[in-house]
Scaffold this motif. Structure first.
Motif, short mmCIF file in Angstrom:
data_model
loop_
_atom_site.label_atom_id
_atom_site.label_comp_id
_atom_site.label_asym_id
_atom_site.label_seq_id
_atom_site.Cartn_x
_atom_site.Cartn_y
_atom_site.Cartn_z
N MET A 1 0.83 -1.21 0.00
CA MET A 1 0.00 0.00 0.00
C MET A 1 0.87 1.26 0.00
O MET A 1 1.73 1.41 0.87
N LEU A 2 0.67 2.11 -0.99
CA LEU A 2 1.42 3.36 -1.06
C LEU A 2 0.78 4.38 -0.11
O LEU A 2 -0.39 4.74 -0.26
N LYS A 3 1.58 4.83 0.86
CA LYS A 3 1.03 5.78 1.84
C LYS A 3 1.35 7.21 1.41
O LYS A 3 2.53 7.58 1.29
N LEU A 4 0.30 7.99 1.22
CA LEU A 4 0.47 9.36 0.73
C LEU A 4 0.35 10.39 1.84
O LEU A 4 -0.48 10.26 2.74
N ALA A 5 1.15 11.46 1.69
CA ALA A 5 0.88 12.71 2.41
C ALA A 5 0.56 13.70 1.30
O ALA A 5 1.32 13.82 0.34
N VAL A 6 -0.57 14.36 1.40
CA VAL A 6 -0.93 15.34 0.37
C VAL A 6 -0.77 16.73 0.99
O VAL A 6 -1.39 17.04 2.01
N LEU A 7 0.08 17.54 0.36
CA LEU A 7 0.33 18.90 0.86
C LEU A 7 -0.45 19.90 0.01
O LEU A 7 -0.38 19.87 -1.23
N VAL A 8 -1.18 20.75 0.68
CA VAL A 8 -2.11 21.67 0.00
C VAL A 8 -1.95 23.08 0.56
O VAL A 8 -1.36 23.27 1.62
N SER A 9 -2.54 24.03 -0.17
CA SER A 9 -2.57 25.41 0.34
C SER A 9 -3.93 26.07 0.15
O SER A 9 -4.19 27.11 0.75
N GLY A 10 -4.76 25.50 -0.70
CA GLY A 10 -5.98 26.23 -1.07
C GLY A 10 -7.22 25.37 -1.16
O GLY A 10 -7.55 24.60 -0.26
N GLY A 11 -7.87 25.48 -2.30
CA GLY A 11 -9.19 24.85 -2.48
C GLY A 11 -9.19 23.34 -2.44
O GLY A 11 -10.18 22.72 -2.05
N GLY A 12 -8.11 22.75 -2.88
CA GLY A 12 -8.00 21.30 -2.77
C GLY A 12 -8.77 20.50 -3.80
O GLY A 12 -9.15 19.35 -3.54
N THR A 13 -8.97 21.06 -4.99
CA THR A 13 -9.69 20.26 -6.01
C THR A 13 -8.81 19.09 -6.49
O THR A 13 -9.34 18.04 -6.84
N ASN A 14 -7.51 19.29 -6.50
CA ASN A 14 -6.63 18.16 -6.86
C ASN A 14 -6.65 17.09 -5.77
O ASN A 14 -6.63 15.90 -6.07
N LEU A 15 -6.68 17.53 -4.52
CA LEU A 15 -6.85 16.56 -3.41
C LEU A 15 -8.14 15.78 -3.62
O LEU A 15 -8.17 14.55 -3.48
N GLN A 16 -9.21 16.50 -3.98
CA GLN A 16 -10.51 15.84 -4.20
C GLN A 16 -10.41 14.81 -5.33
O GLN A 16 -10.98 13.71 -5.23
#
Ligand code: GRF
Length: 208
Positions: A1-16
């Motif tokens: 399982m690849l464990k991700l940390a997602v770093l964001v600053s704003g709206g987060g549509t890419n996170l979504q």
């Protein structure tokens, strides 16, 4: 399982797009362990909470020096045993210590076809303003590994997007997100999670 940390600053549509990709099975063998924002008010943090993903704000404003902030960010990544750091609209300059520790394990989405409209000062809407100013007919997005330079790391995936007559920067930004960013970022994560991405002599080779 690849464990991700997602770093964001704003709206987060890419996170979504990553969350949705995991939910729909488009991204396999992957879990988001933590979402980290440098901005306490980022809507991306709400998106994480809505999906019961651990999320934290680590802001430079809460530290006396940049070094202390950098160290806090580094610790947050190390304590979770993260495999891949995903910069999804993250405006923080990633410290060298993190880049070294996570060599070829940090990816970024950039809203242009690198090497066009990239480097220092090319972020957010600015990228699209510059593309329109230059009058390009095609732009797009790039997913690349992060090295010590700005947008200089090995390119993983790119996707072209048409520029239309009369586009405003916002219209172009949305088309680039819809047609490119939200597609190639999940795709790149799935490829990495399934060991299909290799960096050889500074270039990415993909086994499909
Ligand atoms: C995206 O265009 C991304 O490429 C850029 O910043 C924007 C962030 O959007 N680096 P979001 O926070 O993912 O909605």
């Amino acid at each position: 399982m690849l464990k991700l940390a997602v770093l964001v600053s704003g709206g987060g549509t890419n996170l979504q797009a990553i969350i949705d990709g995991i939910d729909s099975g488009l991204i396999t063998n992957t879990s988001i362990e933590v979402v980290i924002s440098n901005n306490k008010n980022a809507y991306a943090l709400t998106r994480a909470a809505n999906h019961h993903i651990p999320a934290k704000a680590i802001s430079p404003k809460d530290f006396e020096t940049r070094d202390e902030f950098n160290e806090a960010l580094f610790c947050a990544l190390c304590e979770q045993e993260i495999d891949l750091v995903v910069l999804a609209g993250c405006l923080v300059v990633i410290p060298e210590k993190i880049i070294k520790h996570f060599r070829n394990r940090i990816i970024n989405i950039h809203p242009a076809l690198i090497p066009s409209f990239c480097g220092t000062g090319y972020y957010g809407l600015k990228v699209h303003e510059k593309a329109l100013e230059r009058g390009v007919k095609v732009t797009g997005a790039t997913v690349h590994f992060v090295d010590e330079g700005t947008d200089t790391g090995p390119i993983i995936l790119q996707k072209a997007v048409e520029v239309k007559e009369g586009d405003t920067p916002k219209e172009l930004q949305l088309r680039v997100m819809e047609e490119a960013e939200w597609r190639i970022l999940p795709e790149a994560i799935d490829l990495i999670a399934n060991q299909k991405v290799e960096v050889i002599d500074g270039k990415v080779q993909i086994r499909r």
